[in-house]
Each structure stands twice: as structure tokens, then as C-alpha cells.
Scaffold this motif. Structure first.
Motif, short mmCIF file in Angstrom:
data_model
loop_
_atom_site.label_atom_id
_atom_site.label_comp_id
_atom_site.label_asym_id
_atom_site.label_seq_id
_atom_site.Cartn_x
_atom_site.Cartn_y
_atom_site.Cartn_z
N UNK A 143 0.85 -1.18 0.00
CA UNK A 143 0.00 0.00 0.00
C UNK A 143 0.88 1.23 0.00
N UNK A 144 0.28 2.32 -0.49
CA UNK A 144 1.04 3.56 -0.65
C UNK A 144 1.72 3.98 0.64
N UNK A 145 0.97 3.85 1.76
CA UNK A 145 1.55 4.34 3.00
C UNK A 145 2.60 3.42 3.56
N UNK B 158 4.84 1.90 1.44
CA UNK B 158 6.00 2.20 0.61
C UNK B 158 6.67 3.48 1.09
N UNK B 159 5.83 4.44 1.44
CA UNK B 159 6.37 5.75 1.78
C UNK B 159 5.56 6.17 2.98
N UNK B 160 6.17 6.30 4.09
CA UNK B 160 5.39 6.49 5.32
C UNK B 160 4.52 7.74 5.24
N UNK B 161 3.26 7.50 4.97
CA UNK B 161 2.41 8.63 4.62
C UNK B 161 1.52 9.15 5.72
N UNK B 162 1.19 8.27 6.63
CA UNK B 162 0.27 8.71 7.67
C UNK B 162 0.89 9.90 8.40
N UNK B 163 0.09 10.94 8.62
CA UNK B 163 0.64 12.04 9.41
C UNK B 163 1.14 11.46 10.72
N UNK B 164 2.32 11.86 11.14
CA UNK B 164 2.86 11.25 12.34
C UNK B 164 2.03 11.65 13.54
#
Lengths: 238, 245
Positions: B3-5, B7-13
Motif C-alpha cells: 500500500x502507498x503508506x 511504501x512511503x510512510x504517509x500517515x501524518x505522524x
């Protein structure tokens, strides 16, 4: 005579001007562009774009100030390099302005640490330039290597993860999901591609100008690379 | 498939989402931007009716919601949806903020040229949207600063300031982005408090105060001016001390 005149079909025009006009009309009326309706971006995609614009804006701000710092010192100590630095600096200013526009238009929050990025970047440029011209070039090598790789990472995601947005052609209602990407995304990709290439040009220029003979080259570049990566990590988030 | 998040840590921290919960993520120019309220939902219908029919007399109370619920034929227990009325306050703030979207299309707004004039117009507009509820403004403000409402109300306040500035054509790119939003938000709260006590005809005094407050020049410019002045003074001081030997 009248018989001949009558035999001519009605629509025919003898004036060259009118023919040219018609020709011009044919050219200037382009075939209608298909219009598309683009569905929502997912929250992940939004969060990604949000970060991309914030970190790239902050990065270009940093690059801008690094060259400002180098220019400040090198224009006094090594005047022959003045124009070269100026050229690279101008490109960075353009990059920075581009991202500034995107940031304002897409309502992205700029990095809250901008004052720190400015001071840090100017200091980095000025200090390495004070050590020696080679050290300044080594600094450029380190920074541009990290930025080049960072842009590539972003492009990889933009290329692979933005193909699933619901897209329909307005007139025919045909589903074009996956085959048509909104300009908004393609434009961003093009910008990042161009900028990456320009950053890598700077990298080549720096190597041509004896970056590798800086002492100690590995120490300078590795420390700066690490700093840049930390800055990227931070600027993406705050 | 990744999933996109992942691959590239996308969730707002967690840190940013806790500290800055209000910050809007990415405004698209071609894709649909979802509005925060859905006018087809049951929740919207109940709260909207309560707001329009009963709030002017009853205030932002459970009673207003209850009356609206009964009138629309729902069971009383549905009131549990509204989180002790917190949702009602949030709904009110969101709805009034979205009203601004209609005003930026108005002829009057389009004739305004400078950013300050636009900000003033939008702030006045938003304040006047409180007019039917003015006697309950104190109650509203008092409840908005309850701990459980704090996150939502700060978030909405920021969104309001952000909307006002974005519609006015603000293009700040650096730290001034924050100071400008802070400035509009704090002035708005002050003006709203003033308005709750304003007895003048058509809130003339409040509107006058808006002009006064936003004419003062921005806090950013003044701060920068102040810092620059002090920096120059410092250099001069050092020089003078050094020259004395």
C-alpha cells in the motif's frame, strides 16, 4: 457569359483572402479537448502531496541560501567562481519560487522551521566556502546527491501510486481510470523531473571543480549528507 | 501489493497530528475536494433544523436538538450521536465558515482589491453570521473552551483564519504563514467577544472595531521591523564600545 457564370457552383470563392481566412480558421479551431472529471484523492495521496510540496519548498529554500552563503564568501575570495555560483544560485531561486507558488495555491502549510533552515543553510554555504573552494564544492556534491535521490523517491511514488484515481470523460462518461492522469499530478512530476536534472547538473559542475580534492572529502560530504537527510525528515513533518 | 503508506510512510505522524490537528492537507485544483459537512446526512438535517428554528431562542442546548429530532420524526435516543452537544457546536462553526464560500462570489467582494480589505470584509461577514445567535455567543464561547471541545474548536478557529486568508489571496511562504493565521484568529476571537456585548444598531461598533484592528498593520511586519531595529542597534552598540577601546 452569364451561362458560364451560372455554371459555377455557388459556394466557390475566387478571393484568395477568403480562402486564406478559411484556412486560418481551420487551423485555429482546434479539435475539442476531451474533458475529464477527476475523483477524490485518497487521504494517503493528499498527505503525500502535502509532504512533497512542504519538503521540496523547504529544500529549495535551503539550497537557495546555501548558494547565497557560498556566493557571499567566494565572490570575495575566488572571484573567478562568482559567475558559476551565481548561475546555480539563480536556478535555485527559480526552483524555490516555483514551489512557493505551488504551496500557496494548494494550501500547503510551509515548514514551521523556515527561519532555522535559512540560518543553517546560509551558514553551511558560508562556512564550507571559508574552509576552501574545494570544500564548498564538496558541500554542493553532498547536498545535490541527497536532493537528487530524494526527488527520485518522490517521482517513483508519483508514477506508481497515482493511477487508481477515479477518472471519467465528461461527454461520453467513459471510465478512464488509470489511463488518464490529471494535469495537477503530471505537472508536479514534470517540475520535479526538471529540477532533479538541474540539481544533478550542479553535482557534475561541482565535481569538475575539484570537489573531490577537498580535505577530508569523505568527512565533509558524509556529515553534510547526514545533515540533509535529517533536515528532509524534519521538514516533511514540521 | 504494497500500500502507498507502506511504501512511503504517509500517515501524518502522531506528533504532528496531535499538535496540529487542524492543519488541512493539500487542496486539490482538479480533483474533488470534500467539504467537511454532508448536507444529505441525518445528522446535518437535525442540527441544521435545530440551528435555524430553535437555537435563536433556546441557545446551543440539548433541548434545541431534541425538538428538532422529534419534529423530524426520529427517536430521542439519536441524541447520543451528538456527543453531549459538542457536535452541535462544531457543526455551527463549520457551517458558518462554509457560508463564506457564498460571500466570496459576491459582487462586493470582487470589487475589493487589497488583501487587507478582503480580510476585513470576510471577518465582518463571519461576525455578522453570528447575529441571530448573539445572545448565546457567551455560552458558545464558554463551551468551546471546555477541555473536550478544545481540539475541535482550535481546529475550526485555525481553519477559519486559513480560509479568510486564502480567499483574500494570501501568498505567504515562510514563517509569516503562521503569524498571519495566528493574528487573524486571535483578532477574530477578540472581536467575537466584543460582539457578544455589543448593543449598537446593526453591530456598528463591532464593525468599526474590525476596521480599527486590521488597519494597524500586520503583526509580522511590526515584529520584523522591531527585530531589524534591535539588530542594527546592537551592531551600533558593539561598534561604539569597541571604538572606545
Amino acid at each position: 457569359m452569364s451561362a458560364i457564370a451560372k455554371s459555377i457552383p455557388k459556394q466557390v470563392k475566387f478571393s484568395t483572402l477568403s480562402q486564406l481566412k478559411q484556412h486560418a480558421k481551420d487551423i485555429t479551431q482546434p479539435t475539442p479537448q476531451p474533458e475529464y472529471k477527476f475523483g477524490k484523492l485518497s487521504n494517503d495521496q493528499k498527505a503525500f502531496l502535502d509532504r512533497v510540496i512542504r519538503v521540496d519548498q523547504a529544500g529549495e529554500l535551503g539550497a537557495n541560501y546555501i548558494y547565497a552563503g557560498q556566493h557571499f564568501v567566494l565572490s570575495r575570495t575566488e572571484p573567478q567562481l562568482k559567475d558559476l555560483i551565481q548561475h546555480m544560485w539563480d536556478q535555485e531561486v527559480h526552483h524555490h519560487n516555483t514551489f512557493n507558488k505551488l504551496q500557496a495555491q494548494r494550501r500547503v502549510r510551509p515548514s514551521i522551521l523556515t527561519p532555522i533552515w535559512k540560518v543553517g543553510a546560509f551558514g553551511l554555504g558560508a562556512v564550507t566556502a571559508l574552509i576552501s573552494k574545494e570544500a564548498a564544492m564538496a558541500c554542493t556534491v553532498a547536498v545535490e546527491t541527497v536532493i537528487g535521490g530524494h526527488y527520485n523517491d518522490q517521482l517513483r511514488v508519483l508514477n506508481t501510486k497515482f493511477n487508481d484515481i477515479e477518472t471519467t470523460e465528461v461527454l461520453s462518461g467513459k471510465d478512464e481510470t488509470g489511463s488518464v492522469i490529471s494535469n495537477e499530478v503530471t505537472e508536479l512530476k514534470d517540475i520535479i523531473k526538471t529540477f532533479r536534472d538541474e540539481e544533478l547538473e550542479h553535482l557534475d559542475t561541482a565535481i569538475e571543480h575539484d570537489a573531490e580534492s577537498a580535505v577530508p572529502y569523505w568527512l565533509i560530504t558524509d556529515v553534510i549528507k547526514l545533515t540533509c537527510k535529517a533536515a528532509i525528515f524534519t521538514a516533511e513533518r514540521v | 501489493m504494497l500500500r502507498l503508506n507502506q511504501l512511503y510512510k504517509l500517515k501524518p505522524t502522531r506528533i504532528t497530528s496531535r499538535l496540529l490537528p487542524s492543519l488541512r492537507a493539500y487542496h486539490s485544483i482538479q480533483h474533488d475536494n470534500a467539504l467537511p459537512l454532508n448536507s444529505n446526512s441525518i445528522e446535518y438535517k437535525i442540527l441544521n433544523r435545530a440551528l435555524e428554528e430553535y437555537t435563536p431562542s433556546l441557545g446551543f442546548t440539548d433541548e434545541a436538538i431534541l425538538k428538532s429530532t422529534r419534529e423530524l420524526g426520529y427517536n430521542d435516543s439519536i441524541i447520543a450521536l451528538f456527543n453531549n452537544g459538542s457536535k452541535f457546536l462544531d457543526f455551527y462553526l463549520k457551517k458558518q465558515r462554509l457560508e463564506l464560500l457564498n460571500f466570496i462570489e459576491s459582487e462586493e467582494f470582487k470589487t475589493l482589491r487589497s488583501e487587507t480589505d478582503k480580510v476585513k470584509y470576510l471577518v465582518k461577514t463571519r461576525l455578522l453570521l453570528n447575529a441571530p445567535y448573539v445572545q448565546h455567543l457567551n455560552q458558545l464561547q464558554g463551551r468551546l473552551i471546555f477541555f473536550e471541545n478544545l481540539e475541535d474548536s482550535f481546529s475550526e478557529l485555525h481553519q477559519l483564519a486559513d480560509d479568510v486568508l486564502f480567499y483574500s489571496g494570501d501568498a505567504s511562504n515562510q514563517f509569516d504563514w503562521y503569524t498571519k493565521r495566528f493574528e487573524v484568529a486571535s483578532k477574530y476571537v477578540m472581536l467575537e467577544t466584543f460582539m457578544s456585548q455589543d448593543k449598537s444598531e446593526g453591530f456598528a461598533k463591532t464593525l468599526e472595531l474590525v476596521d480599527e484592528k486590521f488597519a494597524e498593520g500586520s503583526a509580522v511586519e511590526e515584529t520584523m521591523e522591531f527585530l531589524k531595529f534591535n539588530a542594527i542597534s546592537l551592531v551600533s552598540l558593539i561598534k561604539s564600545q569597541a571604538s572606545r577601546g
